[in-house]
Design a protein around this motif. Structure first.
Motif, mmCIF file in Angstrom:
data_model
loop_
_atom_site.group_PDB
_atom_site.id
_atom_site.type_symbol
_atom_site.label_atom_id
_atom_site.label_comp_id
_atom_site.label_asym_id
_atom_site.label_seq_id
_atom_site.Cartn_x
_atom_site.Cartn_y
_atom_site.Cartn_z
ATOM 1 N N ALA A 257 0.819 -1.209 0.000
ATOM 2 C CA ALA A 257 0.000 0.000 0.000
ATOM 3 C C ALA A 257 0.856 1.263 0.000
ATOM 4 O O ALA A 257 0.450 2.293 -0.551
ATOM 5 C CB ALA A 257 -0.926 0.007 1.211
ATOM 6 N N ALA A 258 2.034 1.192 0.594
ATOM 7 C CA ALA A 258 2.907 2.365 0.677
ATOM 8 C C ALA A 258 3.654 2.639 -0.621
ATOM 9 O O ALA A 258 4.095 3.771 -0.858
ATOM 10 C CB ALA A 258 3.907 2.184 1.813
ATOM 11 N N LEU A 259 3.806 1.616 -1.460
ATOM 12 C CA LEU A 259 4.623 1.758 -2.660
ATOM 13 C C LEU A 259 3.876 2.392 -3.820
ATOM 14 O O LEU A 259 2.721 2.058 -4.104
ATOM 15 C CB LEU A 259 5.135 0.387 -3.112
ATOM 16 C CG LEU A 259 6.306 -0.214 -2.342
ATOM 17 C CD1 LEU A 259 6.563 -1.640 -2.828
ATOM 18 C CD2 LEU A 259 7.561 0.627 -2.495
ATOM 19 N N ALA A 260 4.563 3.287 -4.514
ATOM 20 C CA ALA A 260 4.081 3.792 -5.794
ATOM 21 C C ALA A 260 4.084 2.639 -6.806
ATOM 22 O O ALA A 260 4.753 1.624 -6.599
ATOM 23 C CB ALA A 260 4.985 4.926 -6.270
ATOM 24 N N PRO A 261 3.347 2.764 -7.916
ATOM 25 C CA PRO A 261 3.233 1.660 -8.874
ATOM 26 C C PRO A 261 4.567 1.089 -9.346
ATOM 27 O O PRO A 261 4.679 -0.116 -9.576
ATOM 28 C CB PRO A 261 2.445 2.288 -10.031
ATOM 29 C CG PRO A 261 1.612 3.338 -9.375
ATOM 30 C CD PRO A 261 2.467 3.900 -8.287
ATOM 31 N N GLU A 262 5.586 1.926 -9.506
ATOM 32 C CA GLU A 262 6.895 1.445 -9.950
ATOM 33 C C GLU A 262 7.908 1.419 -8.803
ATOM 34 O O GLU A 262 9.121 1.404 -9.038
ATOM 35 C CB GLU A 262 7.417 2.327 -11.081
ATOM 36 C CG GLU A 262 6.520 2.365 -12.304
ATOM 37 C CD GLU A 262 6.258 0.968 -12.872
ATOM 38 O OE1 GLU A 262 7.193 0.138 -12.890
ATOM 39 O OE2 GLU A 262 5.105 0.706 -13.272
ATOM 40 N N GLY A 263 7.409 1.417 -7.576
ATOM 41 C CA GLY A 263 8.301 1.446 -6.417
ATOM 42 C C GLY A 263 8.999 0.123 -6.164
ATOM 43 O O GLY A 263 8.687 -0.907 -6.782
ATOM 44 N N ARG A 264 9.940 0.151 -5.226
ATOM 45 C CA ARG A 264 10.708 -1.045 -4.877
ATOM 46 C C ARG A 264 10.705 -1.239 -3.363
ATOM 47 O O ARG A 264 10.742 -0.273 -2.604
ATOM 48 C CB ARG A 264 12.150 -0.936 -5.369
ATOM 49 C CG ARG A 264 12.296 -0.999 -6.870
ATOM 50 C CD ARG A 264 13.742 -0.902 -7.309
ATOM 51 N NE ARG A 264 14.288 0.429 -7.068
ATOM 52 C CZ ARG A 264 15.555 0.783 -7.340
ATOM 53 N NH1 ARG A 264 16.401 -0.110 -7.835
ATOM 54 N NH2 ARG A 264 15.976 2.013 -7.117
ATOM 55 N N PHE A 265 10.675 -2.493 -2.950
ATOM 56 C CA PHE A 265 10.790 -2.884 -1.553
ATOM 57 C C PHE A 265 12.060 -3.705 -1.402
ATOM 58 O O PHE A 265 12.227 -4.718 -2.077
ATOM 59 C CB PHE A 265 9.572 -3.697 -1.127
ATOM 60 C CG PHE A 265 9.660 -4.303 0.253
ATOM 61 C CD1 PHE A 265 10.184 -3.579 1.324
ATOM 62 C CD2 PHE A 265 9.201 -5.594 0.485
ATOM 63 C CE1 PHE A 265 10.252 -4.134 2.599
ATOM 64 C CE2 PHE A 265 9.263 -6.154 1.750
ATOM 65 C CZ PHE A 265 9.787 -5.424 2.807
ATOM 66 N N VAL A 266 12.959 -3.261 -0.528
ATOM 67 C CA VAL A 266 14.264 -3.908 -0.373
ATOM 68 C C VAL A 266 14.436 -4.329 1.086
ATOM 69 O O VAL A 266 14.247 -3.526 1.999
ATOM 70 C CB VAL A 266 15.410 -2.960 -0.785
ATOM 71 C CG1 VAL A 266 16.755 -3.661 -0.638
ATOM 72 C CG2 VAL A 266 15.213 -2.481 -2.216
ATOM 73 N N PHE A 267 14.801 -5.592 1.292
ATOM 74 C CA PHE A 267 15.038 -6.093 2.646
ATOM 75 C C PHE A 267 15.992 -7.272 2.584
ATOM 76 O O PHE A 267 16.204 -7.866 1.522
ATOM 77 C CB PHE A 267 13.717 -6.514 3.308
ATOM 78 C CG PHE A 267 13.062 -7.717 2.673
ATOM 79 C CD1 PHE A 267 13.246 -8.988 3.190
ATOM 80 C CD2 PHE A 267 12.257 -7.576 1.538
ATOM 81 C CE1 PHE A 267 12.638 -10.104 2.606
ATOM 82 C CE2 PHE A 267 11.652 -8.672 0.949
ATOM 83 C CZ PHE A 267 11.837 -9.940 1.484
ATOM 84 N N GLU A 268 16.566 -7.601 3.730
ATOM 85 C CA GLU A 268 17.433 -8.770 3.794
ATOM 86 C C GLU A 268 17.075 -9.616 5.010
ATOM 87 O O GLU A 268 16.598 -9.105 6.021
ATOM 88 C CB GLU A 268 18.913 -8.371 3.828
ATOM 89 C CG GLU A 268 19.530 -8.191 5.208
ATOM 90 C CD GLU A 268 19.157 -6.858 5.843
ATOM 91 O OE1 GLU A 268 19.640 -6.592 6.960
ATOM 92 O OE2 GLU A 268 18.376 -6.091 5.244
#
Length: 246
Positions: A125-136
C-alpha cells in the motif's frame, strides 16, 4: 512487544557501536539516493536516512520504528527527517513512496504468518506503482545462530566511557524456522546484567517469494551477499528487491 535492547535508552545508545556501518548500509544508501520518497521501516537510530540527508537527498525521507528509545537517537541525529513512532501495519499508506527499505534484519522480527501478511500488505500500500521494496534476511541454510554463543563476547565503550560486555546465547534448538536467543549486557551503568530476549524467523527464498506474492509483490532481484552475488546454500544473506505486481 519491543525488545528490551531497543526499548531501554541506555541499551539503545549502544546499537550503532554493536552494528557499525557496513556493506549492507552502502547497498541501501545507493538505492535511497536514487529514490524521490523513501520509507525506512524499523529505522532504529536513523543512521541510513541521516546519511542520505547529509549526502544531499532533497526529497521525502521518513523513518518508522516501534521503539521510542531508538527514535530518541534518530531525532537527535537528524531533525530534518520525518520520524514516526509505530508499526508499519498500523499506519494508513497510499502509494507515497518510491522505495521502502527494511535493514538490519528487521524483517526477521515478523515471526507469525499473520504479522508477515499484514506488514507486506502495508508495504504494498505504501509503494508507488513502480516502487521497490528492499530487505534482507539471514539465509537459514547458513545457520548463523550456531555462532551466537557466550564465548564470542564483544566489548565496547558506552557513552559514559565505561566498558560494556555483550554476548548472545541461543535458548534451545531452533523450532521450525524460529530461533530464540538472549543478548546480555554487563558492566556499564547497570548494577546487574541487562538481558534482552528475541525470537527471529528464518525463511528460505521460496517461502519469502510466496509471502510476497500473497501481498501483491514480485521478486525483481535476489542476491546472496552485498556484492550482488548469487544466492547459494553458503550465502550469508537473502537480499530481496521486490516490486508491485501489475
Amino acid at each position: 512487544m519491543v525488545d528490551h535492547s531497543f526499548a531501554d535508552l541506555s541499551l539503545a545508545a549502544l546499537y550503532d557501536g554493536l552494528n557499525p556501518w557496513g556493506a549492507g548500509d552502502d547497498f541501501c544508501l545507493d538505492l535511497v539516493m536514487s529514490a524521490r520518497a523513501v520509507l525506512d521501516v524499523g529505522c532504529g537510530t536513523g543512521r541510513l536516512l541521516h546519511r542520505a540527508r547529509r549526502d544531499g537527498h532533497a526529497g521525502r525521507l521518513m523513518g518508522i520504528d516501534p521503539a521510542a528509545a531508538m527514535l530518541v537517537q534518530a531525532r537527535q541525529r537528524e531533525p530534518g527527517v520525518e520520524w514516526a513512532l509505530g508499526e508499519l501495519r498500523t499506519m494508513a499508506w497510499h502509494g507515497e513512496f518510491d522505495l521502502v527499505v527494511m535493514t538490519g534484519h528487521a524483517f526477521q522480527v515478523l515471526v507469525t504468518d499473520e504479522e508477515l501478511r499484514l506488514a507486506l500488505r502495508a508495504v504494498r500500500a505504501a509503494l508507488a506503482p513502480e516502487g521497490r521494496f528492499v530487505f534482507e534476511t539471514r539465509n537459514p541454510a547458513a545457520r548463523a545462530w550456531e555462532t551466537w554463543t557466550p564465548d564470542r563476547e564483544r566489548r565496547l565503550a558506552a557513552p559514559d566511557g565505561s566498558v560494556v560486555r555483550v554476548w548472545h546465547e541461543v535458548e534451545s534448538a531452533p523450532a521450525a524456522d524460529r530461533v530464540t536467543f538472549t543478548e546480555t549486557f554487563a558492566g556499564g551503568c547497570w548494577p546487574q546484567p541487562q538481558v534482552s530476549r528475541t525470537t527471529l524467523r528464518f525463511l528460505d527464498g521460496d517461502a519469502l517469494t510466496g509471502f510476497l506474492a500473497g501481498a501483491g509483490l514480485t521478486v525483481a532481484e535476489r542476491y546472496g551477499d552485498w556484492d550482488r552475488g548469487p544466492l547459494t546454500a553458503a550465502s550469508p544473506e537473502i537480499i530481496t528487491v521486490a516490486r508491485p505486481t501489475h
